[in-house]
Scaffold this motif. Sequence first.
Motif, PDB file in Angstrom:
ATOM      1  N   THR A 178       0.824  -1.206   0.000  1.00 20.74           N
ATOM      2  CA  THR A 178       0.000   0.000   0.000  1.00 20.74           C
ATOM      3  C   THR A 178       0.859   1.258   0.000  1.00 20.74           C
ATOM      4  O   THR A 178       0.528   2.228  -0.668  1.00 20.74           O
ATOM      5  CB  THR A 178      -0.926  -0.005   1.231  1.00 20.74           C
ATOM      6  OG1 THR A 178      -1.660  -1.221   1.230  1.00 20.74           O
ATOM      7  CG2 THR A 178      -1.889   1.148   1.190  1.00 20.74           C
ATOM      8  N   LYS A 179       1.979   1.239   0.726  1.00 22.14           N
ATOM      9  CA  LYS A 179       2.858   2.405   0.762  1.00 22.14           C
ATOM     10  C   LYS A 179       3.398   2.719  -0.623  1.00 22.14           C
ATOM     11  O   LYS A 179       3.436   3.881  -1.030  1.00 22.14           O
ATOM     12  CB  LYS A 179       4.019   2.174   1.727  1.00 22.14           C
ATOM     13  CG  LYS A 179       3.621   2.117   3.171  1.00 22.14           C
ATOM     14  CD  LYS A 179       4.841   1.855   4.030  1.00 22.14           C
ATOM     15  CE  LYS A 179       4.448   1.529   5.450  1.00 22.14           C
ATOM     16  NZ  LYS A 179       5.603   1.171   6.273  1.00 22.14           N
ATOM     17  N   VAL A 189       2.841  -8.430  -9.313  1.00 17.20           N
ATOM     18  CA  VAL A 189       2.764  -8.577  -7.854  1.00 17.20           C
ATOM     19  C   VAL A 189       1.465  -9.279  -7.463  1.00 17.20           C
ATOM     20  O   VAL A 189       1.468 -10.190  -6.625  1.00 17.20           O
ATOM     21  CB  VAL A 189       2.873  -7.197  -7.158  1.00 17.20           C
ATOM     22  CG1 VAL A 189       2.487  -7.284  -5.701  1.00 17.20           C
ATOM     23  CG2 VAL A 189       4.285  -6.652  -7.296  1.00 17.20           C
ATOM     24  N   ALA A 190       0.368  -8.873  -8.087  1.00 17.75           N
ATOM     25  CA  ALA A 190      -0.920  -9.499  -7.780  1.00 17.75           C
ATOM     26  C   ALA A 190      -0.905 -10.981  -8.144  1.00 17.75           C
ATOM     27  O   ALA A 190      -1.392 -11.824  -7.380  1.00 17.75           O
ATOM     28  CB  ALA A 190      -2.039  -8.783  -8.534  1.00 17.75           C
ATOM     29  N   GLN A 191      -0.327 -11.304  -9.285  1.00 15.69           N
ATOM     30  CA  GLN A 191      -0.255 -12.704  -9.709  1.00 15.69           C
ATOM     31  C   GLN A 191       0.624 -13.517  -8.755  1.00 15.69           C
ATOM     32  O   GLN A 191       0.273 -14.643  -8.388  1.00 15.69           O
ATOM     33  CB  GLN A 191       0.289 -12.793 -11.126  1.00 15.69           C
ATOM     34  CG  GLN A 191       0.304 -14.195 -11.686  1.00 15.69           C
ATOM     35  CD  GLN A 191       0.798 -14.218 -13.122  1.00 15.69           C
ATOM     36  OE1 GLN A 191       1.285 -13.230 -13.657  1.00 15.69           O
ATOM     37  NE2 GLN A 191       0.664 -15.371 -13.750  1.00 15.69           N
ATOM     38  N   ALA A 192       1.733 -12.923  -8.334  1.00 16.90           N
ATOM     39  CA  ALA A 192       2.627 -13.632  -7.415  1.00 16.90           C
ATOM     40  C   ALA A 192       1.949 -13.882  -6.075  1.00 16.90           C
ATOM     41  O   ALA A 192       2.074 -14.970  -5.497  1.00 16.90           O
ATOM     42  CB  ALA A 192       3.918 -12.833  -7.215  1.00 16.90           C
ATOM     43  N   LYS A 193       1.214 -12.895  -5.577  1.00 17.92           N
ATOM     44  CA  LYS A 193       0.504 -13.072  -4.301  1.00 17.92           C
ATOM     45  C   LYS A 193      -0.591 -14.124  -4.432  1.00 17.92           C
ATOM     46  O   LYS A 193      -0.793 -14.924  -3.525  1.00 17.92           O
ATOM     47  CB  LYS A 193      -0.074 -11.749  -3.816  1.00 17.92           C
ATOM     48  CG  LYS A 193       0.974 -10.829  -3.245  1.00 17.92           C
ATOM     49  CD  LYS A 193       0.352  -9.628  -2.582  1.00 17.92           C
ATOM     50  CE  LYS A 193       1.454  -8.760  -1.997  1.00 17.92           C
ATOM     51  NZ  LYS A 193       0.942  -7.685  -1.170  1.00 17.92           N
ATOM     52  N   THR A 233       0.967 -15.006   3.171  1.00 15.40           N
ATOM     53  CA  THR A 233       0.046 -14.275   2.306  1.00 15.40           C
ATOM     54  C   THR A 233      -1.386 -14.543   2.727  1.00 15.40           C
ATOM     55  O   THR A 233      -1.832 -15.685   2.747  1.00 15.40           O
ATOM     56  CB  THR A 233       0.237 -14.708   0.838  1.00 15.40           C
ATOM     57  OG1 THR A 233       1.615 -14.579   0.496  1.00 15.40           O
ATOM     58  CG2 THR A 233      -0.577 -13.849  -0.088  1.00 15.40           C
ATOM     59  N   SER A 234      -2.105 -13.474   3.058  1.00 14.64           N
ATOM     60  CA  SER A 234      -3.505 -13.621   3.452  1.00 14.64           C
ATOM     61  C   SER A 234      -4.415 -13.367   2.253  1.00 14.64           C
ATOM     62  O   SER A 234      -4.016 -12.766   1.257  1.00 14.64           O
ATOM     63  CB  SER A 234      -3.846 -12.641   4.577  1.00 14.64           C
ATOM     64  OG  SER A 234      -3.835 -11.317   4.090  1.00 14.64           O
ATOM     65  N   ILE A 282      -6.627  -7.284  -2.287  1.00 12.91           N
ATOM     66  CA  ILE A 282      -6.214  -5.881  -2.421  1.00 12.91           C
ATOM     67  C   ILE A 282      -5.237  -5.723  -3.582  1.00 12.91           C
ATOM     68  O   ILE A 282      -5.369  -4.795  -4.385  1.00 12.91           O
ATOM     69  CB  ILE A 282      -5.603  -5.363  -1.098  1.00 12.91           C
ATOM     70  CG1 ILE A 282      -6.705  -5.228  -0.051  1.00 12.91           C
ATOM     71  CG2 ILE A 282      -4.883  -4.036  -1.307  1.00 12.91           C
ATOM     72  CD1 ILE A 282      -6.191  -4.931   1.344  1.00 12.91           C
ATOM     73  N   SER A 283      -4.284  -6.623  -3.697  1.00 16.64           N
ATOM     74  CA  SER A 283      -3.317  -6.503  -4.795  1.00 16.64           C
ATOM     75  C   SER A 283      -3.991  -6.714  -6.149  1.00 16.64           C
ATOM     76  O   SER A 283      -3.642  -6.052  -7.131  1.00 16.64           O
ATOM     77  CB  SER A 283      -2.148  -7.467  -4.607  1.00 16.64           C
ATOM     78  OG  SER A 283      -2.583  -8.799  -4.678  1.00 16.64           O
TER      79      SER A 283
END
Length: 111
Positions: free
Chosen positions: A3-4, A58-62, A73-74, A80-81
């Motif tokens: 988020t930062k 990043v979203a795919q990795a999460k 990873t929750s 959110i990603s």
Amino acid sequence: MDTKNLDSMMARMQAMQAAMATGLPGAPANTDPKAGNGVDFQNILKNAIENVSNASNVAQAKAQAFSAGNSDTSLEEVIISLQKANLSLQGMIAVRNRLVDAYKEVTSLQV
């Protein structure tokens, strides 16, 4: 991308947009001497595309980490990603649509 980082990226994009709109010295300089004063549109567009790609990666990795059972990873982080990546893509699509409309308008001008 957390988020930062997203907040930081959004703040930089808004500052660049404000600087370009008002012609402030904070606007990115054009590196092409033939183009005169202005912004380096190619670099701005390239950076925006890279940011969208990074958000998607990043979203795919999460999502993959969560589906693999990684306890770090929750589900909330994954959602959110994915939403951040979706918003980035939607913004890029809007920019592309505006560019296509501008191109059509310029090509339809009578000289």
